[in-house]
Design a protein around this motif. Structure first.
Motif, PDB file in Angstrom:
ATOM      1  N   SER A 145       0.828  -1.204   0.000  1.00  0.00           N
ATOM      2  CA  SER A 145       0.000   0.000   0.000  1.00  0.00           C
ATOM      3  C   SER A 145       0.862   1.254   0.000  1.00  0.00           C
ATOM      4  O   SER A 145       0.585   2.220  -0.719  1.00  0.00           O
ATOM      5  N   GLN A 146       1.941   1.231   0.803  1.00  0.00           N
ATOM      6  CA  GLN A 146       2.837   2.385   0.849  1.00  0.00           C
ATOM      7  C   GLN A 146       3.575   2.577  -0.472  1.00  0.00           C
ATOM      8  O   GLN A 146       3.907   3.706  -0.851  1.00  0.00           O
ATOM      9  N   LEU A 147       3.802   1.483  -1.194  1.00  0.00           N
ATOM     10  CA  LEU A 147       4.452   1.578  -2.506  1.00  0.00           C
ATOM     11  C   LEU A 147       3.470   1.957  -3.609  1.00  0.00           C
ATOM     12  O   LEU A 147       3.874   2.232  -4.740  1.00  0.00           O
ATOM     13  N   GLY A 148       2.183   1.946  -3.275  1.00  0.00           N
ATOM     14  CA  GLY A 148       1.162   2.243  -4.275  1.00  0.00           C
ATOM     15  C   GLY A 148       0.914   1.098  -5.222  1.00  0.00           C
ATOM     16  O   GLY A 148       0.453   1.309  -6.359  1.00  0.00           O
ATOM     17  N   ILE A 149       1.211  -0.115  -4.796  1.00  0.00           N
ATOM     18  CA  ILE A 149       1.036  -1.301  -5.638  1.00  0.00           C
ATOM     19  C   ILE A 149      -0.211  -2.061  -5.184  1.00  0.00           C
ATOM     20  O   ILE A 149      -0.328  -2.449  -4.026  1.00  0.00           O
ATOM     21  N   SER A 150      -1.120  -2.263  -6.089  1.00  0.00           N
ATOM     22  CA  SER A 150      -2.369  -2.951  -5.771  1.00  0.00           C
ATOM     23  C   SER A 150      -2.131  -4.439  -5.539  1.00  0.00           C
ATOM     24  O   SER A 150      -1.304  -5.068  -6.203  1.00  0.00           O
ATOM     25  N   THR A 151      -2.903  -5.001  -4.605  1.00  0.00           N
ATOM     26  CA  THR A 151      -2.804  -6.439  -4.329  1.00  0.00           C
ATOM     27  C   THR A 151      -4.112  -7.168  -4.601  1.00  0.00           C
ATOM     28  O   THR A 151      -4.265  -8.333  -4.229  1.00  0.00           O
ATOM     29  N   ASP A 152      -5.063  -6.471  -5.243  1.00  0.00           N
ATOM     30  CA  ASP A 152      -6.380  -7.087  -5.444  1.00  0.00           C
ATOM     31  C   ASP A 152      -6.454  -7.962  -6.693  1.00  0.00           C
ATOM     32  O   ASP A 152      -7.490  -8.574  -6.983  1.00  0.00           O
ATOM     33  N   GLY A 153      -5.353  -7.989  -7.464  1.00  0.00           N
ATOM     34  CA  GLY A 153      -5.328  -8.831  -8.660  1.00  0.00           C
ATOM     35  C   GLY A 153      -6.064  -8.253  -9.845  1.00  0.00           C
ATOM     36  O   GLY A 153      -6.175  -8.907 -10.893  1.00  0.00           O
ATOM     37  N   LYS A 154      -6.555  -7.029  -9.746  1.00  0.00           N
ATOM     38  CA  LYS A 154      -7.337  -6.431 -10.822  1.00  0.00           C
ATOM     39  C   LYS A 154      -6.560  -5.380 -11.612  1.00  0.00           C
ATOM     40  O   LYS A 154      -6.916  -5.059 -12.736  1.00  0.00           O
ATOM     41  N   SER A 155      -5.524  -4.848 -11.018  1.00  0.00           N
ATOM     42  CA  SER A 155      -4.760  -3.787 -11.672  1.00  0.00           C
ATOM     43  C   SER A 155      -3.630  -4.373 -12.510  1.00  0.00           C
ATOM     44  O   SER A 155      -2.967  -5.332 -12.104  1.00  0.00           O
ATOM     45  N   GLU A 156      -3.409  -3.797 -13.677  1.00  0.00           N
ATOM     46  CA  GLU A 156      -2.346  -4.277 -14.557  1.00  0.00           C
ATOM     47  C   GLU A 156      -0.963  -4.013 -13.963  1.00  0.00           C
ATOM     48  O   GLU A 156       0.003  -4.697 -14.301  1.00  0.00           O
ATOM     49  N   THR A 157      -0.859  -3.005 -13.117  1.00  0.00           N
ATOM     50  CA  THR A 157       0.433  -2.675 -12.509  1.00  0.00           C
ATOM     51  C   THR A 157       0.526  -3.185 -11.074  1.00  0.00           C
ATOM     52  O   THR A 157       1.462  -2.867 -10.359  1.00  0.00           O
ATOM     53  N   GLY A 158      -0.456  -3.977 -10.656  1.00  0.00           N
ATOM     54  CA  GLY A 158      -0.438  -4.529  -9.306  1.00  0.00           C
ATOM     55  C   GLY A 158       0.334  -5.831  -9.258  1.00  0.00           C
ATOM     56  O   GLY A 158       1.026  -6.216 -10.218  1.00  0.00           O
ATOM     57  N   VAL A 159       0.224  -6.506  -8.151  1.00  0.00           N
ATOM     58  CA  VAL A 159       0.887  -7.795  -8.008  1.00  0.00           C
ATOM     59  C   VAL A 159      -0.157  -8.901  -7.916  1.00  0.00           C
ATOM     60  O   VAL A 159      -1.289  -8.678  -7.464  1.00  0.00           O
ATOM     61  N   GLU A 160       0.243 -10.079  -8.361  1.00  0.00           N
ATOM     62  CA  GLU A 160      -0.588 -11.256  -8.151  1.00  0.00           C
ATOM     63  C   GLU A 160      -0.090 -11.928  -6.883  1.00  0.00           C
ATOM     64  O   GLU A 160       1.072 -12.346  -6.809  1.00  0.00           O
ATOM     65  N   VAL A 161      -0.945 -11.991  -5.887  1.00  0.00           N
ATOM     66  CA  VAL A 161      -0.560 -12.565  -4.608  1.00  0.00           C
ATOM     67  C   VAL A 161      -0.843 -14.064  -4.621  1.00  0.00           C
ATOM     68  O   VAL A 161      -1.979 -14.496  -4.804  1.00  0.00           O
ATOM     69  N   LEU A 162       0.204 -14.834  -4.447  1.00  0.00           N
ATOM     70  CA  LEU A 162       0.077 -16.283  -4.366  1.00  0.00           C
ATOM     71  C   LEU A 162       0.056 -16.673  -2.887  1.00  0.00           C
ATOM     72  O   LEU A 162       0.990 -16.358  -2.147  1.00  0.00           O
ATOM     73  N   LYS A 163      -1.032 -17.302  -2.463  1.00  0.00           N
ATOM     74  CA  LYS A 163      -1.108 -17.734  -1.068  1.00  0.00           C
ATOM     75  C   LYS A 163      -0.091 -18.851  -0.860  1.00  0.00           C
ATOM     76  O   LYS A 163      -0.270 -19.975  -1.312  1.00  0.00           O
ATOM     77  N   GLN A 164       0.956 -18.491  -0.180  1.00  0.00           N
ATOM     78  CA  GLN A 164       2.105 -19.371  -0.029  1.00  0.00           C
ATOM     79  C   GLN A 164       1.918 -20.308   1.164  1.00  0.00           C
ATOM     80  O   GLN A 164       1.554 -19.878   2.261  1.00  0.00           O
ATOM     81  N   GLY A 165       2.191 -21.585   0.948  1.00  0.00           N
ATOM     82  CA  GLY A 165       2.233 -22.514   2.066  1.00  0.00           C
ATOM     83  C   GLY A 165       3.500 -22.272   2.858  1.00  0.00           C
ATOM     84  O   GLY A 165       4.336 -21.432   2.499  1.00  0.00           O
ATOM     85  N   PHE A 166       3.664 -23.013   3.948  1.00  0.00           N
ATOM     86  CA  PHE A 166       4.840 -22.790   4.779  1.00  0.00           C
ATOM     87  C   PHE A 166       6.020 -23.609   4.265  1.00  0.00           C
ATOM     88  O   PHE A 166       6.573 -24.458   4.949  1.00  0.00           O
ATOM     89  N   ASN A 167       6.366 -23.317   2.998  1.00  0.00           N
ATOM     90  CA  ASN A 167       7.520 -23.940   2.367  1.00  0.00           C
ATOM     91  C   ASN A 167       8.031 -22.991   1.286  1.00  0.00           C
ATOM     92  O   ASN A 167       7.468 -21.911   1.071  1.00  0.00           O
ATOM     93  N   VAL A 168       9.093 -23.380   0.607  1.00  0.00           N
ATOM     94  CA  VAL A 168       9.708 -22.502  -0.393  1.00  0.00           C
ATOM     95  C   VAL A 168       9.502 -23.012  -1.814  1.00  0.00           C
ATOM     96  O   VAL A 168      10.136 -22.519  -2.759  1.00  0.00           O
ATOM     97  N   ASP A 169       8.616 -23.963  -1.990  1.00  0.00           N
ATOM     98  CA  ASP A 169       8.389 -24.568  -3.312  1.00  0.00           C
ATOM     99  C   ASP A 169       8.006 -23.564  -4.399  1.00  0.00           C
ATOM    100  O   ASP A 169       8.464 -23.696  -5.548  1.00  0.00           O
ATOM    101  N   PRO A 170       7.142 -22.560  -4.122  1.00  0.00           N
ATOM    102  CA  PRO A 170       6.755 -21.643  -5.207  1.00  0.00           C
ATOM    103  C   PRO A 170       7.941 -20.945  -5.862  1.00  0.00           C
ATOM    104  O   PRO A 170       7.916 -20.679  -7.061  1.00  0.00           O
ATOM    105  N   LEU A 171       8.988 -20.667  -5.083  1.00  0.00           N
ATOM    106  CA  LEU A 171      10.169 -20.031  -5.662  1.00  0.00           C
ATOM    107  C   LEU A 171      10.995 -21.067  -6.423  1.00  0.00           C
ATOM    108  O   LEU A 171      11.376 -20.838  -7.577  1.00  0.00           O
TER     109      LEU A 171
END
Length: 329
Positions: A145-171
């Motif tokens: 929010s402080q960076l002005g980056i949307s997290t709702d998944g609707k903005s083209e300049t926002g981020v896609e938030v991946l609900k991460q499990g308690f592991n490092v597999d997504p990376l």
């Protein structure tokens, strides 16, 4: 002779009396048994709690355990929790109060692949980022929010938030450009998977000015109206901080104590030794008393959440020095 006999009789009488029972304390951890909670296991192993007349039971956490729910239901006297989750719960009606703050610094980071073109926080826009939820997402959301980056998944300049499990597999599997990591845990897991540090770029929340307090000790507000409970928590905090300072000075021994208490057998010595060394950096500089400036920084970060802040107003009565003033002075 009469005095001698009387003294002997008194000794026999005292010996026949049962020892005073230790006061029971149930501590609910935020996560599983690991060096993140080393100070408490050290205090238990070294007899620091026993010296204070306490019988302490340490309750491990896990993915299906919410510390705030456990303490709300009476399953624990005191719980380890991150301040964002505690303040959010307080605003929703669960009157948690911070009585001590063993962790001075935050270990939270965003760890990214260096080859995807991310060099600064502004480059996080239009990326897929792994984020922990269940109360752990609050610092991240405030930062975006402080960076002005949307997290709702609707903005083209926002981020896609991946609900991460308690592991490092997504990376590791390239499902996300960055993931949430702690300096003392998941970052090491990435390295253990064969990734070199130079292949990564990390953003520490401390460096970004959005760090929030982690791993404080919380109790229910109404409990603090009971002088006996206050006395019990005073002794608990004093012994716990003795355990934390011992762990800082003896990280390898502390890691061994943690392993001895790991009923799951899932932890390894190398990982716990490394974790304890990193944890010692976070507890260093704290004598257990909450720094009001650190508290206010956390509150300000959480209030700066734009249209969806973590908390909507300045908390009142969310912390106290009553316990630490008595325990540490």
């Amino acid at each position: 002779m009469k005095k001698v006999m009387t003294g002997a009789a008194l000794a026999l009488t005292l010996g026949a009396l049962p020892a005073l029972a230790a006061d029971e304390v149930k501590l609910q951890l935020k996560w599983v048994t690991q060096a993140q909670f080393g100070g408490y296991y050290v205090a238990l192993d070294k007899g620091f709690y026993e010296e204070e007349g306490l019988d302490v039971t340490i309750l491990p956490g896990g993915p299906d355990i919410a510390p705030t729910q456990v303490i709300a239901g009476g399953g624990a006297d005191v719980t380890v929790e991150w301040m964002p989750a505690a303040l959010a719960a307080r605003e929703k009606g669960l009157p948690l109060v911070n009585i001590a703050q063993p962790f001075k610094s935050s270990g939270m980071m965003l760890t990214c692949w260096a080859d995807v073109g991310i060099e600064a926080p502004a480059d996080l826009a239009n990326r897929t980022l792994g984020v922990w939820f269940f109360g752990n997402e609050f610092p991240f959301m405030s930062w975006m929010s402080q960076l002005g980056i949307s997290t709702d998944g609707k903005s083209e300049t926002g981020v896609e938030v991946l609900k991460q499990g308690f592991n490092v597999d997504p990376l590791l599997q390239r499902q996300s450009d960055c993931i949430s990591t702690m300096t003392y845990n998941e970052y090491g897991q990435v390295l253990d998977a064969g990734v070199a540090p130079e292949e990564l770029i990390t953003f520490k929340y401390e460096d970004q000015g959005v760090a929030t307090l982690e791993d404080g000790l919380y109790v229910l507000e109404e409990k603090l109206e009971d002088p006996a409970f206050v006395d019990k928590m005073t002794r608990f905090v004093r012994a716990s901080m003795k355990g934390w300072k011992y762990a800082e000075e003896n990280p390898e021994e502390a890691a061994g104590i943690v392993l001895d208490n790991d009923a799951s057998g899932a932890q390894t010595e190398a990982h716990q030794v490394r974790m304890m060394g990193e944890i010692a950096k976070l507890t260093s500089g704290s004598n257990g008393a909450l720094d009001p400036a650190d508290y206010q920084r956390t509150v300000d970060t959480l209030l700066a959440g734009g249209s969806d802040p973590v908390i909507t107003k300045e908390p009142e009565g969310a912390w106290t020095h009553v316990i630490t003033d008595a325990a540490l002075n």
